[in-house]
Design a protein around this motif. Sequence first.
Motif, PDB file in Angstrom:
ATOM      1  N   ARG A 245       0.833  -1.203   0.000  1.00 56.69           N
ATOM      2  CA  ARG A 245       0.000   0.000   0.000  1.00 56.69           C
ATOM      3  C   ARG A 245       0.874   1.262   0.000  1.00 56.69           C
ATOM      4  NH1 ARG A 245      -3.448  -3.677   2.573  1.00 56.69           N
ATOM      5  NH2 ARG A 245      -2.316  -3.623   4.547  1.00 56.69           N
ATOM      6  N   GLU A 246       2.032   1.170   0.666  1.00 54.88           N
ATOM      7  CA  GLU A 246       2.971   2.292   0.631  1.00 54.88           C
ATOM      8  C   GLU A 246       3.500   2.489  -0.787  1.00 54.88           C
ATOM      9  OE1 GLU A 246       6.032   1.485   3.439  1.00 54.88           O
ATOM     10  OE2 GLU A 246       4.794   1.931   5.192  1.00 54.88           O
ATOM     11  N   ALA A 247       3.730   1.374  -1.492  1.00 56.91           N
ATOM     12  CA  ALA A 247       4.208   1.458  -2.877  1.00 56.91           C
ATOM     13  C   ALA A 247       3.179   2.152  -3.764  1.00 56.91           C
ATOM     14  CB  ALA A 247       4.520   0.066  -3.404  1.00 56.91           C
ATOM     15  N   VAL A 248       1.902   1.827  -3.552  1.00 56.35           N
ATOM     16  CA  VAL A 248       0.832   2.477  -4.311  1.00 56.35           C
ATOM     17  C   VAL A 248       0.859   3.993  -4.059  1.00 56.35           C
ATOM     18  CG1 VAL A 248      -1.666   2.738  -4.534  1.00 56.35           C
ATOM     19  CG2 VAL A 248      -0.651   0.452  -4.404  1.00 56.35           C
ATOM     20  N   SER A 249       1.016   4.360  -2.795  1.00 56.90           N
ATOM     21  CA  SER A 249       1.085   5.785  -2.449  1.00 56.90           C
ATOM     22  C   SER A 249       2.289   6.450  -3.099  1.00 56.90           C
ATOM     23  CB  SER A 249       1.157   5.951  -0.925  1.00 56.90           C
ATOM     24  OG  SER A 249       0.007   5.435  -0.299  1.00 56.90           O
TER      25      SER A 249
END
Length: 334
Positions: A245-249
């Motif tokens: 999810r951090e990668a998506v952000s």
Amino acid sequence: MVSSNSHIENGNQGKTEASLFDEISHDARIRILFMIRDHELGFSELKQQLEIKSSGNLQHHLGKLGTLIYLNEEGLYSLTDNGKEAIMAIRAVRRTLNQQKSDRIIVALILTFSSYVGFMNGTFLFGTVTAQTPLFALWMAFFMGIFMYLAWPLIYRRSQKEPISDSSGKDEKDSISEASLFESIAHESRINTIFVLQNGHLGFSELKKKLNLTSSGNLQHHINKLGNLIEQNSDGLYMLTDSGREAVSAIQAIRSMQDRLKINLTAMIFIGSLIYYTVILTTPFILGTVNPLTPLEALVISVAFGAIFYIIFSAAHKVIINQKAESSIWIKEE
């Protein structure tokens, strides 16, 4: 004294954003972090460079910095991993503040020149043009620009309505370094994978179909490369981890930066065209050659000016993007 960062990495990486902000909530502490970023310094050197007279005062700030700094075997202060992350956070805040200032100036300039152009064209439209028209238009535009510049902070605050998500309680075992993150998402198929999984859990076959991949081996390769960005649940379905999810952000932030560059480019061209239009529209008043077609002539010339510069700046923008792509990840919006 501590000779390594291991105790920081093992026990204190779960610090919340609030505690971090408390640690860097003083100018002296921010200066300390940046001072020891490249060079380790002792207590006396810090005191001298900070121009702090009281040793107790400096000790207080060093104590408040907590796990952001540590004292090595030579008695010099250095940054921990948390300290390096704090510097990145400070830089991010500074970039945001600078962007707000830039937006404030751009909006004020656009309104200023738009008001001038609107007032000038209004007098031509209603047939009330006089020798003093440019002066009145200038005062009107100046007033509108100052008004927008002063009112912008209120307008900006009201525009920021999105809630801030709280991720301070996430499991830090899923944390991932920036370098590993960039390597994990350095392919369009892997980027598409994490965005597909953002919407729900999928099995291998479903994921393969969603990504339009023909080779199972190819998909398995990308899944392996994604590392701890994704995981399989008890049902064998792939899902995002906290790091995913951090990668998506991170990808969304990069896309936002690309959009910001495009917006700034358009704003520069628009402001340039308005300035050019203003000059062409005002010059006949100075030379005494004003006529009913002056606004139309100024419009045609300024539009041509804007079109030429749009082509030039767009080409330059593409060159910059290509250069950036060689050293960082720039995501193409589909």
